[in-house]
Design a protein around this motif. Structure first.
Motif, short mmCIF file in Angstrom:
data_model
loop_
_atom_site.label_atom_id
_atom_site.label_comp_id
_atom_site.label_asym_id
_atom_site.label_seq_id
_atom_site.Cartn_x
_atom_site.Cartn_y
_atom_site.Cartn_z
N MET A 26 -6.67 9.00 -12.06
CA MET A 26 -6.05 9.91 -11.29
C MET A 26 -6.47 9.68 -9.69
O MET A 26 -7.66 9.79 -9.54
CB MET A 26 -5.98 11.31 -11.79
CG MET A 26 -5.41 12.34 -11.00
SD MET A 26 -5.61 14.09 -11.44
CE MET A 26 -4.59 14.14 -12.93
N GLY A 27 -5.80 9.56 -9.09
CA GLY A 27 -5.82 9.79 -7.51
C GLY A 27 -4.68 9.38 -6.84
O GLY A 27 -3.60 9.48 -7.35
N ASN A 28 -5.12 8.88 -5.57
CA ASN A 28 -3.84 8.33 -4.58
C ASN A 28 -3.67 6.99 -4.74
O ASN A 28 -4.46 6.13 -4.34
CB ASN A 28 -4.27 8.75 -3.12
CG ASN A 28 -2.96 8.56 -2.13
OD1 ASN A 28 -2.07 7.57 -2.52
ND2 ASN A 28 -3.17 9.14 -1.18
N LEU A 29 -3.03 6.43 -5.57
CA LEU A 29 -3.00 4.85 -6.19
C LEU A 29 -2.14 3.88 -5.13
O LEU A 29 -1.31 4.44 -4.72
CB LEU A 29 -2.31 5.10 -7.68
CG LEU A 29 -2.86 5.77 -8.75
CD1 LEU A 29 -1.91 5.69 -9.75
CD2 LEU A 29 -4.19 5.10 -8.85
N ASN A 30 -2.80 2.75 -5.14
CA ASN A 30 -2.31 1.70 -4.21
C ASN A 30 -1.82 0.67 -5.29
O ASN A 30 -2.61 0.07 -6.31
CB ASN A 30 -3.22 1.04 -3.36
CG ASN A 30 -3.77 2.15 -2.44
OD1 ASN A 30 -3.14 2.32 -1.27
ND2 ASN A 30 -5.17 2.71 -2.53
N LEU A 31 -0.59 0.30 -5.19
CA LEU A 31 -0.10 -0.91 -5.86
C LEU A 31 0.30 -2.16 -5.05
O LEU A 31 0.97 -1.99 -4.17
CB LEU A 31 1.16 -0.36 -6.83
CG LEU A 31 1.16 0.79 -7.53
CD1 LEU A 31 2.51 1.03 -8.19
CD2 LEU A 31 -0.11 0.25 -8.75
N ASP A 70 0.93 -1.03 0.11
CA ASP A 70 -0.01 -0.11 0.10
C ASP A 70 0.92 1.31 0.11
O ASP A 70 1.38 1.64 0.84
CB ASP A 70 -0.82 -0.01 1.39
CG ASP A 70 -1.97 0.91 1.04
OD1 ASP A 70 -2.77 1.11 2.10
OD2 ASP A 70 -1.79 1.98 0.36
N ILE A 71 0.71 2.08 -0.85
CA ILE A 71 1.92 3.01 -1.22
C ILE A 71 1.21 4.35 -0.67
O ILE A 71 1.87 5.35 -0.62
CB ILE A 71 2.16 3.44 -2.39
CG1 ILE A 71 0.95 3.60 -3.57
CG2 ILE A 71 2.95 2.12 -3.20
CD1 ILE A 71 1.23 4.14 -4.79
N SER A 72 0.03 4.14 -0.01
CA SER A 72 -0.68 5.27 0.54
C SER A 72 -0.35 5.57 1.87
O SER A 72 -0.74 6.56 2.49
CB SER A 72 -2.20 5.22 0.30
OG SER A 72 -2.44 4.33 1.28
N LYS A 73 0.49 4.61 2.35
CA LYS A 73 0.88 4.94 3.86
C LYS A 73 2.44 4.53 4.07
O LYS A 73 3.08 4.06 3.40
CB LYS A 73 0.15 3.72 4.90
CG LYS A 73 -1.16 3.54 4.41
CD LYS A 73 -1.72 2.50 5.47
CE LYS A 73 -2.89 1.87 5.04
NZ LYS A 73 -3.18 1.45 3.86
N PRO A 74 2.94 5.44 5.07
CA PRO A 74 4.36 5.49 5.19
C PRO A 74 4.66 4.08 5.56
O PRO A 74 3.78 3.36 6.43
CB PRO A 74 4.73 6.57 6.39
CG PRO A 74 3.37 7.44 6.31
CD PRO A 74 2.23 6.49 5.79
#
Length: 681
Positions: A557-562, A65-69
């Motif tokens: 477009m947005g806050n992407l999760n990979l 989850d790239i949306s979290k540190p």
């Protein structure tokens, strides 16, 4: 013998280069297999049209989850969350065999039954195809459709002129007692929650008399995953919470004050008291008192008291003044004040008297008559919202006393925020080409949230000039009074699309499809944006971000999760039957994302011919659909952290988990040219 020793030494020196060559060969072999996945990640963020294959294959054992540190889950403190909801305990195990895959190794395509509906308020869904074999999601939709039809028929029989915002009260109008007391047995019979009928007011205080349990050993799964030798820790902790009214079914009530003493400490290894708030099941930034004073400057004081007092710790020497300065003060005749350092206020098996007092600027916490900590009020919460006191954890409660309570009952009804004024009405749909259509997901009883959106970012010049159109998408409520008021609200403001099915969290995906259908069939918008009613949008910034992309490209477009792994337990947990794959496809977080109109048309057409795979997590579903579209036409995946998933960041594009009061605050700051956050919950 010497010759033999020389040969042996030469042989050892010869083995070292071969060993290093073997290591290098293994490294190159590893890179050869992982290199395509690294290219895949790079192509997503760079928008490179030359790479199309986002198949979501795994790259490692950790959550992607790239949306979290990286350290965020550890910082949130596993000891505290153990009292809340440990989503990993008793989680279902991955089956050894995969019965959901065919002989080719690919997951079979799922074609759920379509649920078509029209855009007009009160219109009936078209005749649906009946199937013998329905999934759980389809059965939920079927039930919600049936209940929705009955609920809408009841609303049609009601006279909306007789419905007013005060007709759906959440509390009783009678006077409330000025004090309440319960014993430990009475509190336990009430599910460890004491009801405060009129909430709190400045000057109110709550006193808890109890005894902490002796520490016991527990296994911390997070420590086990970190492969530490000993995942067993000694735990003795409890929680005292001031809770608000539950606003949304399926969510925990907001936590206005979360007070969590940990007698044996946590990852800090020292006793600690944590303070926090929780809004819409999202935790704020904690205030931790660990025996060190946070200072006495004005910024750290609450009603003149420090946020954290000192207590004795054998690992810290007194650094207040050196022996030399102390001797000098005595030499010049200055009186030296003796410093009193208290011990940690809670002890295993020892009775305590805890008092929480509501001050002017925050809560004051005293134990045994001694001030321990203060916690400032956070925006979005009011004292009258504190209608419940919950106590749980390793503690025996003997009695609870609440005094100086307000005697008159405030209106808890969220509908009181409706302001029937002409200036908040939406403009009719334009016939000209639009740059952006914004669909806002909202719950039927979120009157305050919708009113806050109307008064803030929906007043942006881009929306007022009809270059952008925004509409709320709302399903029905089990209470007919709420539906009647919703119908009246929709008729007056003209900005609500009512979907005639009973609202459920699992059916949010149907609202997303409705947004796509509305955007392509009722408007000629180049792009479609989805957001929630607690999302604040900087409309001008979002529009500029879109304009930077070539209009010839399909956009996501947005806050992407990979490479995000699905949770198997908790609110967002899914079973292996619902999602048999190990990873989710690349997807943008649900609070705010944008797709181009060609992707929306693809979703609507696939839904019409019953070939669209439906999944209860709507943001994951959108990622799945965009991935299908990407297999035939290249999509530019545009990632930006400023589409905030958790709270607010400076110079944000969207801010999530914003209460109505915070919406007004953000709009006020934005009107003065500052894209600053109001606070971090």
């Amino acid at each position: 013998m010497r010759r033999a020793k020389s040969d042996s030494a030469f042989g050892r020196r010869l083995k070292l280069p071969y060993f290093l060559l073997a290591i290098a060969a293994l490294y190159l072999f590893f890179i050869a297999f992982k290199f395509p996945q690294l290219l895949e990640i790079a192509s997503v963020f760079s928008g490179d049209d030359s790479f199309v294959g986002l198949d979501g294959s795994a790259v490692g054992e950790e959550d992607g989850d790239i949306s979290k540190p990286f350290f965020s889950s550890f910082y949130k403190d596993t000891s505290n969350r153990k009292l809340e909801d440990n989503e990993y305990l008793n989680a279902p195990l991955m089956p050894h065999k995969e019965p959901f895959r065919n002989e080719t190794g690919k997951a079979p395509s799922v074609k759920p039954r379509q649920l078509n509906y029209s855009r007009i308020i009160g219109a009936v869904w078209r005749q649906r195809n009946k199937t013998m074999d329905q999934s759980l999601l389809e059965r939920m939709a079927d039930e919600a459709w049936t209940l929705g039809q009955k609920a809408w028929a009841e609303v049609g029989k009601m006279d909306t002129k007789e419905v007013n915002p005060g007709s759906v009260p959440e509390g009783k109008p009678e006077l409330c007692p000025s004090s309440i007391s319960v014993s430990g047995e009475e509190l336990e019979r009430g599910d460890n929650v004491m009801f405060l009928p009129c909430g709190l007011a400045a000057g109110s205080s709550i006193t808890v008399v109890g005894t902490p349990h002796a520490a016991h050993q527990e296994i911390i799964p997070q420590l086990a995953r970190l492969r530490r030798r000993n995942s067993m820790v000694w735990v003795s902790q409890f929680v005292v919470e001031l809770q608000g009214l539950k606003a949304v079914d399926g969510e925990d009530p907001p936590k206005i004050l979360h007070l969590n003493p940990r007698l044996k400490g946590d990852w800090s290894l020292w006793p600690v008291i944590e303070h926090n708030t929780c809004y819409r099941m999202h935790w704020g930034v904690p205030q931790r008192c660990n025996g060190l004073s946070l200072g006495n400057n004005d910024d750290m004081l609450v009603d003149g008291f420090g946020r954290c007092e000192r207590w004795m710790r054998n690992d810290i020497a007194d650094t207040k003044e050196s022996k030399t300065s102390s001797w000098f003060k005595r030499f010049i005749g200055r009186r030296q004040r003796p410093e009193v350092t208290w011990s940690f206020p809670f002890a295993e098996g020892s009775i305590f008297i805890l008092t929480i007092r509501a001050g002017v600027g925050g809560f004051q916490i005293n134990v045994g008559g001694h001030h321990v900590s203060s916690f400032p009020y956070r925006m979005g919460f009011t004292l009258e919202d504190a209608t419940g006191l919950a106590i749980k954890g390793d503690v025996d409660v003997h009695s609870v006393y609440a005094t100086s309570l307000p005697k008159s009952h405030p209106s808890f009804s969220l509908q009181q925020f409706l302001e029937m004024s002409e200036k908040w009405k939406a403009h009719p749909l334009p016939e000209s080409h639009l740059q952006l259509f914004i669909g806002i997901l909202s719950a039927s009883n979120h009157f305050a949230e919708r009113m806050a959106v109307r008064k803030t970012w929906m007043q942006s010049s881009e929306i007022k000039s009809s270059n952008i159109v925004a509409r709320f998408f709302v399903a029905l409520h089990p209470r007919k009074e709420v539906n009647a008021l919703l119908k009246k609200e929709a008729s007056y403001f003209g900005d609500i699309v009512i979907l005639p099915f009973m609202d459920r969290y699992e059916l949010v995906v149907l609202k997303t499809i409705a947004i796509c259908e509305y955007g392509v069939k009722n408007l000629t918008a180049a792009y479609i944006m989805k957001c929630d009613d607690d999302t604040f949008i900087r409309v001008d910034a979002v529009l500029n971000e879109i304009k930077a992309i070539s209009p010839k490209k399909s956009l996501y477009m947005g806050n992407l999760n990979l490479f995000h792994r699905p949770l198997r337990k908790g609110k967002w947990g899914v079973t292996f039957k619902e999602w048999p794959e190990d990873l989710y496809p690349p997807y943008a977080n649900g609070p705010g994302y944008i797709i181009s109109s060609d992707i929306a048309r693809f979703i609507v057409s696939q839904h019409a011919n019953q070939s669209l795979r439906l999944f209860k997590m709507e943001d994951v579903s959108m990622g799945l659909w965009v991935g299908q579209f990407n297999s035939t036409r290249t999509v530019q995946y545009s990632h930006n952290w400023k589409f905030c998933q958790y709270g607010c960041l400076r110079n944000y594009y969207t801010a999530h988990y914003q209460s109505p009061i915070q919406m007004i605050c953000l709009w006020d700051k934005l009107s003065r040219g500052r894209a600053n956050c109001c606070n971090y919950r």
